[in-house]
Design an enzyme around this catalytic site. Structure first.
Site, PDB file in Angstrom:
ATOM      1  N   GLU A  44     -18.575   6.446   9.662  1.00 43.96           N
ATOM      2  CA  GLU A  44     -19.240   7.732   9.827  1.00 43.96           C
ATOM      3  C   GLU A  44     -19.007   8.148  11.275  1.00 43.96           C
ATOM      4  OE1 GLU A  44     -23.454   7.804   8.951  1.00 43.96           O
ATOM      5  OE2 GLU A  44     -23.562   9.901   9.571  1.00 43.96           O
ATOM      6  N   ARG A 270     -22.026  -8.749   7.362  1.00 46.95           N
ATOM      7  CA  ARG A 270     -21.633  -8.054   8.573  1.00 46.95           C
ATOM      8  C   ARG A 270     -21.584  -9.040   9.735  1.00 46.95           C
ATOM      9  NH1 ARG A 270     -24.250  -3.467   8.485  1.00 46.95           N
ATOM     10  NH2 ARG A 270     -24.056  -2.942  10.666  1.00 46.95           N
ATOM     11  N   LYS A 280     -25.464   1.093  15.756  1.00 48.93           N
ATOM     12  CA  LYS A 280     -25.036   2.335  16.402  1.00 48.93           C
ATOM     13  C   LYS A 280     -26.206   3.040  17.071  1.00 48.93           C
ATOM     14  CE  LYS A 280     -21.638   3.783  13.301  1.00 48.93           C
ATOM     15  NZ  LYS A 280     -21.234   4.862  12.422  1.00 48.93           N
TER      16      LYS A 280
END
Ligand code: ATP
Ligand code: MG
Length: 568
Positions: A44, A270, A280
């Site tokens: 994104e 992850r 983020k």
């Protein structure tokens, strides 16, 4: 080509990588379920990529490489409020820098907005989606919990006609933000909360970096992601574990839409890395609140930061290979990344001499005004790297830490009356110590033995220490930035602390007046070099040819392991 490099490349490519996702792909190909593998990396564009993304990039592009398929770069740009062109550009730069190429296959979820809208109408017509007028709070309150089923919305049984009409008017911008949503009609009693009539569209009067003012409604991640996969012909949609519970919705949507292909979603763990943050939201906060100097601050785990620190992309790929791909979450020590960086640079980095904390050494029996050019090896690990001339003269800079006035027995470097080897040059003996009024050592006097030039003493006498040096009249003064972990704790904010309280106040130490051998100011090459005996260092863009700035990429040894051993 040098042998070390060949061997290294062979290991990386030749050793067939094995992990559960590769096993799945191998079986799908062998049993004919897919003709060729298509993956995607779907960032994104709401921030810069970090080393966690690198794990995903290496996995997705690596699958395409290993199995002769392709990997798309897809921008998952469904939330215009947080997305920016700057991020799109930075993401492309970073993926390329890591060494991957999407060729023609760059896509944007926003390119599918028209198709996604048409498919939403399809769901409405099939009685599988409805416009809900409940507020976000009401929807949340009526969703139920893990142990209790949700409540049907009072708007759940609207007619197809009414739903179509309202949905089109949502698109036309007739209603304010948050006043209505489009939801899939699945099952408010489902044991999986993601299937309790998930939201597919929300009203958002906000311009989009790519579609401008064309839309007043935007699809949710869950709706857009799988359909974009299907449109692009993705076969294996690999994502992180938090999406595992979304998989039934992913499959439900694909099954109930006239999607052109049926991608399958697989989840892996992850990357969590110690002493840093990979969220983020937190990275943005560090940047916008000025805890770091920008997205490319060398202390950040962003790819831009790691690049600026001098970490080569090969080392990141090797790190990703070593940590592998698994299905359970764990914490990877940042020292593992450092080790991969060190190993790569040991093979490839040129050696140079630089004095970080200079102390003057005057060789009293060396002729005044004389300059010799001595041969220095560029890389002992790589014969092809050759040699370079290093100027030597009567006045040198040596490392302050390489001298002790009253050295303990095991200190093999310089002290009054002691003899050491100057790397690539001569044996020197310290004859005198000059101090200032405060009693601080400001200069050393020495004699050298001309018979030891570039080698050993003809009389067979030995010295225990070798130190580096830079000729004072040739030295290029520089600033050197030494980095430590950005956070003092392995997991910032663990145990209920504020994660910002764990910031390391000593994560940056700036050394000025460092002295570099002249080769370091030449040929403004961006490559990382080894400062002999000190570590690996990379030129920083803040530097100029006459005032270079270097960043320490990583030390020569794992100083943390040493401390741990001493303590234990
Ligand atoms: P956001 O909260 O903004 O969604 P994100 O870190 O998930 O943050 P994306 O841009 O959605 O960012 O991530 C792109 C891809 O990278 C996703 O497939 C995501 O699963 C993967 N990814 C993100 N962080 C990690 C990580 N720490 N380790 C491995 N993969 C990651
Ligand atoms: Mg995400």
């Amino acid at each position: 080509m040098n042998t070390a490099e060949t061997a290294n490349d062979d290991t990386e490519a030749g050793e067939a990588r094995r992990d559960f996702i590769r096993e799945i792909v191998r079986a799908d190909l062998a049993e004919g379920r897919v003709a060729s593998v298509v993956t995607r990396f779907p960032p994104e564009p709401n921030g810069y990529l970090h080393i966690g993304h690198a794990k995903s990039i290496c996995l997705n592009f690596g699958l395409a490489e290993d199995f002769g398929g392709r990997c798309n770069l897809r921008f998952d740009d469904t939330n215009p409020v947080k997305e920016e062109q700057e991020y799109i550009d930075a993401i492309e730069t970073d993926v390329r820098w890591l060494g991957f190429d999407w060729g023609e296959h760059r896509y944007f979820a926003s390119d599918n907005f028209e198709q996604l809208f048409a498919w939403a109408e399809h769901l409405i017509r099939e009685g599988l989606a409805y416009v809900d007028d409940q507020s976000a709070d009401e929807i949340r309150a009526n969703r139920g919990t893990l142990t209790e089923p949700g409540q049907n919305s009072p708007f759940r049984d609207r007619s197809v006609e009414e739903n179509l009409d309202l949905f089109r008017r949502m698109r036309a911008g007739e209603f304010p933000n948050g006043s209505r949503v489009l939801r899939a009609k699945i099952d408010m009693a489902s044991g999986n909360i993601n299937l309790r009539d998930p939201v597919l569209y929300r009203i958002l009067h906000a311009p989009h970096p790519r579609t401008g003012d064309a839309w007043s409604i935007y699809p949710t991640y869950d709706y857009a992601h799988g359909q974009s996969d299907a449109i692009e012909g993705v076969t294996h949609s690999v994502c992180t574990l938090e999406f595992e519970a979304h998989r039934p919705l992913y499959d439900w949507l694909i099954e109930h839409l006239p999607a052109p292909s049926h991608p399958r979603q697989y989840e892996f763990a992850r990357l969590n890395l110690s002493h840093t943050v990979l969220s983020k939201r937190r990275l943005i906060q560090l940047v916008t609140d000025g805890h770091v100097t920008g997205w490319d601050d060398p202390r950040l785990p962003t790819l831009a930061g790691l690049r600026r620190r001098g970490i080569p992309p090969e080392a990141i790929r090797e790190f990703a290979r070593r940590i592998g791909v698994a299905k359970s979450d764990n914490l990877v020590e940042v020292q593992q990344l450092d080790a991969a960086v060190r190993e790569h640079l040991n093979k490839h980095a040129l050696r140079r001499m630089a004095v970080l904390k200079p102390l003057k050494l005057v060789i009293e029996n060396y002729p005044e005004g004389e300059i010799e050019l001595l041969d220095a090896v560029n890389n002992p690990e790589d014969a092809d790297a050759g040699k370079r001339p290093v100027p030597f003269s009567r006045e040198l800079w040596i490392e302050r830490d390489d001298f002790m006035e009253d050295p303990p027995r095991k200190f093999f470097r310089l002290g009054p009356g002691r003899e050491v080897r100057l790397r690539y040059a001569y044996f020197v003996t310290c004859t005198d110590v000059v101090k200032d009024a405060a009693g601080e050592v400001v200069e050393l006097r020495a004699t050298y033995d001309p018979a030891t030039r570039g080698g050993d003493a003809p009389d067979g006498r030995k010295v225990k220490g070798t130190i580096h040096w830079v000729s004072a009249s040739h030295a290029v003064p520089a600033e050197v930035r030494i980095y430590d972990h950005l956070f003092t704790e392995e997991v910032p904010g663990a145990g209920g602390r504020d994660w910002l309280d764990d910031l390391n106040s000593e994560s940056l130490t700036v050394l000025t007046g460092c002295m570099l051998e002249p080769a370091l100011a030449e040929a403004n090459s961006p490559a990382t070099v080894q400062f002999e005996r000190q570590g690996y260092f990379a030129p920083d863009p803040d530097g100029t040819p006459d005032k270079p700035v270097f960043n320490r990429t990583v030390g020569l040894r794992d100083s943390w392991a040493k401390i741990a051993k001493k303590g234990g």
